[in-house]
Design an enzyme around this catalytic site. Structure first.
Site, PDB file in Angstrom:
ATOM      1  N   HIS A 118       0.819  -1.219   0.000  1.00 22.37           N
ATOM      2  CA  HIS A 118       0.000   0.000   0.000  1.00 22.37           C
ATOM      3  C   HIS A 118       0.851   1.267   0.000  1.00 22.37           C
ATOM      4  CE1 HIS A 118       0.853   0.729   4.317  1.00 22.37           C
ATOM      5  NE2 HIS A 118       0.861  -0.596   4.381  1.00 22.37           N
ATOM      6  N   ASP A 119       0.380   2.252  -0.731  1.00 25.17           N
ATOM      7  CA  ASP A 119       0.952   3.604  -0.755  1.00 25.17           C
ATOM      8  C   ASP A 119       2.356   3.659  -1.348  1.00 25.17           C
ATOM      9  OD1 ASP A 119      -1.252   5.079   0.745  1.00 25.17           O
ATOM     10  OD2 ASP A 119      -0.704   3.553   2.219  1.00 25.17           O
ATOM     11  N   GLY A 136       5.069  -1.077   2.759  1.00 29.57           N
ATOM     12  CA  GLY A 136       4.281   0.110   2.467  1.00 29.57           C
ATOM     13  C   GLY A 136       5.103   1.383   2.388  1.00 29.57           C
TER      14      GLY A 136
END
Length: 269
Positions: A118-119, A136
């Site tokens: 994520h991200d 992440g």
């Protein structure tokens, strides 16, 4: 162009010449641009935005919910740029409320079994090798290569045109134009082969090498090295890219082999 055994949610937006093979699953709120090929058993979840002429191979999972306990179902996205290839069983998670999106740029190759969490933000023309595990909030600059079996710590940055050797544990930021190798990971020189392939001149490469002599060879701390670089070396796009990257590093950058050897010696005494 869409096989009858594929599942396409009626709210998905699929360009007219996209090819979707049998047993692929395309969920709602997905957008796939023209010329893209989706292989069998690919799963593309909500929030995916896939560009033109991409190829996504069997078993890949795109825009899955983050493996982050702080994620509580907020609306986030995953962007994959034009002409990017995602090979078998790679996984790319969508963002969290921290940045709201995960991004993979244009012209990238994401090899089999890689994970992009994520991200993360992967720049254009990057290669992420087989089984690379990226936590992440990792940022990877344009034209960088992360070789197979490497693991990248969360919030780490990898600069443009960097090369990470295979099976590396990347715990610190890797500055632009460099090679990183060994354990613990450390500076292994300039990515001169990659730079020449991308049109950098011998003069530009020599300039980059000179900058890194201040950072990794002269025994200076980073603050003193950057000050001397700005005083003694002429300004250029490459010099400023290096200086700005190091100055804004929050995790700190990789060390030179001499520094890591000295540190290991002190710890063993």
């Amino acid at each position: 162009m869409i096989q009858p055994l594929a599942y396409i949610h009626p709210e998905a937006k699929i360009a007219h010449n996209v090819v979707i093979e049998p047993f692929a699953m395309i969920h709602k709120d997905v957008e796939i641009a023209e010329g893209t090929w989706i292989g069998s058993h690919v799963v593309i979840n909500e929030g995916a935005r896939i560009g033109k002429n991409c190829r996504i191979f069997s078993g890949a999972v795109i825009s899955s919910i983050p493996q982050d306990l702080k994620y509580h179902g907020e609306y986030t996205l995953t962007y994959i740029g034009d002409n990017t290839t995602v090979r078998e069983y790679a996984t790319i998670s969508r963002g969290t409320e921290e940045h709201w999106k995960t991004e993979v740029g244009k012209g990238c190759l994401i090899m089999a079994y890689a994970h992009i969490a994520h991200d993360c933000r992967v720049g254009d023309n990057c290669i992420i090798g087989n089984n690379v595990q990226m936590a992440g909030h990792v940022h990877v600059g344009d034209w960088s290569i992360v070789s197979a079996l490497s693991a990248v710590h969360q919030f780490t940055r990898i600069g443009i045109h960097a090369f990470i050797s295979g099976a590396s544990l990347v715990r610190k930021d890797v500055p632009p134009f460099t090679k990183a190798a060994r354990e613990p990971i450390s500076y292994a020189g300039i990515n001169s082969v990659g730079l020449r392939r991308r049109g950098y001149t011998n003069e530009q490469i020599a300039e980059i090498q000179n900058v890194y002599r201040y950072v990794f060879v002269k025994g200076l701390n980073n603050a003193d090295a950057l000050s001397l670089i700005e005083i003694e070396l002429p300004a250029s796009k490459e010099r400023d890219e290096i200086v700005n990257f190091i100055r804004t590093s929050e995790r700190g950058i990789i060390k030179s082999p001499l520094q890591t050897s000295s540190q290991e010696g002190n710890e063993s005494e």
